[in-house]
Write an enzyme that holds these catalytic residues in place. Sequence first.
Site, PDB file in Angstrom:
ATOM      1  N   GLU A 169      56.341  54.114 -40.330  1.00 12.45           N
ATOM      2  CA  GLU A 169      55.699  53.576 -39.339  1.00 12.45           C
ATOM      3  C   GLU A 169      54.451  54.686 -39.118  1.00 12.45           C
ATOM      4  O   GLU A 169      54.712  55.630 -38.509  1.00 12.45           O
ATOM      5  CB  GLU A 169      56.352  53.259 -38.374  1.00 12.45           C
ATOM      6  N   CYS A 170      53.194  53.859 -39.177  1.00 14.56           N
ATOM      7  CA  CYS A 170      51.928  54.715 -38.620  1.00 14.56           C
ATOM      8  C   CYS A 170      51.867  56.098 -39.150  1.00 14.56           C
ATOM      9  O   CYS A 170      51.421  56.203 -40.300  1.00 14.56           O
ATOM     10  CB  CYS A 170      52.102  54.445 -37.118  1.00 14.56           C
TER      11      CYS A 170
END
Length: 513
Positions: A399-400
């Site tokens: 994520e990210c």
Amino acid sequence: MSASVPRLVIAAPSSGSGKTTVATGLMAAFAARGLAVSPHKVGPDYIDPGYHALASGRAGRNLDAYLCGPELVAPLFLHGARGCDIAVVEGVMGMYDGAAGEGELASTAQVAKLLRAPVVLVVDASSQSRSVAALVHGFASWDPEVRVGGVILNKVASDRHEELLREALESAGVPVFGVLRRVSQVDTPSRHLGLVPVAERRGAAVDAVAAMAAQVEAGCDLSGLVGLARSAGALSGAGWDAAEVLDFSPPPPLPVPSLGAAAPRPPLSALKGPRPQTPDGLEKRVGGGSGRQQPDPQAPDGLKDADRCSEGPRRPVVAIAGGPAFTFSYAEHAELLSAAGADVVVFDPLRDEQLPDGTRGLVIGGGFPEVYAAELSANEPLRKSVAALVDSGAPVAAECAGLLYLCRELDGQPMCGVLDATARMSERLTLGYRDAVAVSESSLAVVGTRMRGHEFHRTVVEPGAGDAPAWGLRSPRRVEGFVQRGVHASYLHTHWASEPGVARRFVERCRTS
């Protein structure tokens, strides 16, 4: 059953009023008095909970009615507060500010109502005197279901200034539980996404928390605040339990592992379905469980049944990236992975040259890899280890920051090269809640699975989506992220408590890849 944990919600009329100083200072001051303090943060923010954990000695936990649904706020709170003497909940933004265009959803006010908790309003009094009464009256009367139990006045200039403020608030019938004078700002440096995380400035962060505690101890009526906390109403139901919710959230069938072929995905018209309001409204959720079960409240950390969840097959090792570069993680994710039968091991990509022994799955959450791009790039042995794990078909959830780390390069520095994409810093801030639907089969979700997430970054990945995107987003309407081999990589931060079946699905993929 019902439970009554003494608790306070620390709110403010707006950001910058001093919520973090007061909330963190209260946590540390209460802990110094021998109380077991449960720290919580309204909203998706990862950074403040790090300071809360340092102040209280317990994991900071988020309460987000958008990501998890209003019905999970109280169970998640009770899970985190199990065995504690008092809980302190730091609000987000202004007290009535929440998800844009969604009314009170995800606001501090909504969480206070869901928790039946009294609110302490932190007011920046630096440029007012008698007007403070009108301000506080407005916040206290706007929603009669929100109980403003008192105020703490911040940035008060002098004894005379304090006298005028107290006189005004006395006429308004609102008690003052503390007065903090104008002092040199506590050393809590910020950068492009907020405060610098605790993991990056451990010694300085300890000093900052101690300064907040001293300021609050000197200026606040701690005994009075404990009394106010004890006036909170009882909460019905039981605390959230990772093993229990997994029992009621079986994953859908796993896809056949593939080292290259992209799964078919629905067109963007699939995003035209009803807008989900809470996890209970997501009719295509994995397993369909709401997570509102009734586990034994005496079980520690919701992991009492982990062994039961993993009877039979071996427990695969799931490595979770940590250290200064990857500090964004919700505590419930590791608890769900453990309850699903995994052995969770944290490693530091800045220091460790290999993944933990026996790694069969990898979770790389958010953080600040852009700040450490050179150091991450210099750790070539680990980058090769990650690439080899991906080549084996093992599941990887990124994520990210994790997405950036898997790209070919970040700001010109070589990264893991797992994704055929490049990443760079940007002047533009991308921020907001998102409604998402899975548009490609992956190690986390089947096509059509709906989740809610949050974006918060100043970087750009080009291209923004692979041949098999991870998610389709409603607003702004687009596809984003990458699904290939066992990798699910996206900018979207999600909270797995809203969809616990993804953790079981991920661990099962670890066993079968």
